[in-house]
Design a protein around this motif. Structure first.
Motif, short mmCIF file in Angstrom:
data_model
loop_
_atom_site.label_atom_id
_atom_site.label_comp_id
_atom_site.label_asym_id
_atom_site.label_seq_id
_atom_site.Cartn_x
_atom_site.Cartn_y
_atom_site.Cartn_z
N ALA A 286 73.91 -19.01 -63.07
CA ALA A 286 73.60 -17.84 -62.25
C ALA A 286 72.27 -18.04 -61.52
N ASP A 287 71.29 -18.64 -62.19
CA ASP A 287 70.00 -18.93 -61.53
C ASP A 287 70.18 -19.86 -60.34
N LYS A 288 71.03 -20.87 -60.51
CA LYS A 288 71.30 -21.80 -59.39
C LYS A 288 71.96 -21.07 -58.23
N ALA A 289 72.84 -20.13 -58.55
CA ALA A 289 73.50 -19.36 -57.49
C ALA A 289 72.49 -18.50 -56.73
N LEU A 290 71.54 -17.90 -57.46
CA LEU A 290 70.52 -17.07 -56.82
C LEU A 290 69.58 -17.92 -55.96
N ILE A 291 69.27 -19.13 -56.43
CA ILE A 291 68.45 -20.04 -55.63
C ILE A 291 69.18 -20.42 -54.34
N SER A 292 70.48 -20.68 -54.47
CA SER A 292 71.30 -20.98 -53.29
C SER A 292 71.30 -19.81 -52.32
N MET A 293 71.37 -18.60 -52.86
CA MET A 293 71.37 -17.40 -52.01
C MET A 293 70.07 -17.29 -51.22
N THR A 294 68.92 -17.45 -51.90
CA THR A 294 67.65 -17.32 -51.20
C THR A 294 67.40 -18.48 -50.24
N LYS A 295 68.10 -19.58 -50.44
CA LYS A 295 67.94 -20.75 -49.56
C LYS A 295 68.77 -20.62 -48.29
N TYR A 296 69.98 -20.07 -48.41
CA TYR A 296 70.92 -20.11 -47.29
C TYR A 296 71.12 -18.77 -46.58
N VAL A 297 70.82 -17.66 -47.24
CA VAL A 297 70.97 -16.36 -46.59
C VAL A 297 69.65 -15.99 -45.92
#
Length: 343
Positions: free
Chosen positions: A186-197
């Protein structure tokens, strides 16, 4: 002779009679006890459910289901025709069989990477089913759903902003209170979110989460907030409103968990740097001519005055304590370094 046989039977211990009857698991035990013929059911400790006897398999025949967690870079294209996979993916995501759900989630990941445009029109239906998988009690389904979320963020960026609310809430929840390997996914998904959105679109979604009742969710939201603010850049921070960002960060300085407080400090230092670049103080020695020294100009608003004008007295004091202490420490470090090099 019959009398002798009956006596022998009566002399047998009750346990032996029960063991003779135990051979027939699906029938009641019928025997003569104390010279009387009566139906005697098996004790509960000896009764075996017939359905279990019929369906239970030896250990060697039992199948063990193992879910493979495939990293994004190791995913391959869908085996079948993409159109057929697209038609079946929604049914797979909504299946009652958790293994089928995991397969469908991995297909969503493959489609997002290799058939991005073809999957775009399905996002409105796919995202709620991914959220449903994040709520699944099986950890394998949860982790696969987290990995799917990360790939969706990297593939579709701002296209999922309108569908982000429920997905964001579940990811924050899973990253804060689940099994360790689910939290990490889930942490990796949140990092991906802040990186790409885009941070301009993401920050308004994050700010309500900073006030969540759950302190762990607030902490995870604060970390996302601290990663998103620097991505705005100087002009982006000005356009978004530096006062709004300062107020949001200041509210986390007194939070229960240290993760929230540390994230708030990093944001405030970033905002202080941006503010001082946008409002430089003109020192006398920088004036190019005597006339310019006497030119009446509006006195620039310092960071301290700005904080005091935008925050309550206590919040402003807390913000200035954090930013000034760090600034003084940095200056002292430079002075110490300079003196040691000169010596």
């Amino acid at each position: 002779m019959a009398t002798n046989t009956l006596q022998d039977l009566n002399s047998l211990p009750v346990i032996e009679k029960m063991s003779e009857c135990k051979a027939s698991l699906t029938k009641s035990c019928v025997g003569k006890m104390n010279g009387k013929s009566e139906d005697k059911p098996l004790p509960s400790s000896l009764v075996v459910n017939p359905s279990l006897v019929e369906t239970e398999k030896p250990e060697a025949e039992k199948a063990t289901v193992e879910v493979e967690y495939i990293e994004s870079e190791n995913l391959t294209n869908v085996d079948d025709d993409a159109d057929s996979v697209l038609k079946s993916v929604l049914a797979g995501l909504d299946s009652k069989d958790w293994v089928s759900v995991c397969d469908a989630l991995n297909n969503v990941r493959r489609l997002s990477i290799f058939h991005k445009e073809a999957m775009l029109h399905l996002l409105e239906k796919v995202i709620p089913l991914v959220v449903k998988s994040l709520k699944n009690p099986r950890s394998a389904v949860c982790k696969t759903a987290c990995m799917t979320s990360a790939d969706i963020f990297s593939a579709y960026n701002d296209h999922i902003t309108d569908l982000l609310d429920s997905l964001l809430t579940q990811l924050l929840l899973k990253s804060s209170q689940d099994k360790r390997f689910v939290c990490e996914a889930a942490d990796k998904a949140l990092i991906s979110m802040t990186k790409y959105v885009s941070p301009t679109l993401l920050l308004p979604k994050l700010q309500p989460c900073l006030k969540n009742r759950n302190p762990r969710i607030r902490a995870k939201a604060s970390l996302c907030f601290s990663r998103s603010v620097p991505r705005l850049g100087i002009e982006g921070i000005k356009e978004y409103g530096i006062d709004k960002l300062v107020q949001a960060a200041a509210s986390q300085l007194s939070d229960q968990l240290p993760e929230s407080r540390e994230a708030a400090r990093s944001v405030l230092l970033e905002l202080q740097t941006v503010y001082e670049k946008a409002h430089p103080l003109i020192k006398p020695e920088t004036a190019s001519s005597p006339e310019e020294e006497h030119t009446p100009e509006a006195e620039p608003i310092t960071w301290e005055i700005f904080c005091q004008s935008k925050l309550s007295a206590l919040s402003a004091q807390a913000v200035l304590r954090v930013t000034n202490v760090v600034a003084v420490t940095a200056r002292e470090g430079l002075v110490t370094k300079g003196s040691s090099s000169s010596s």
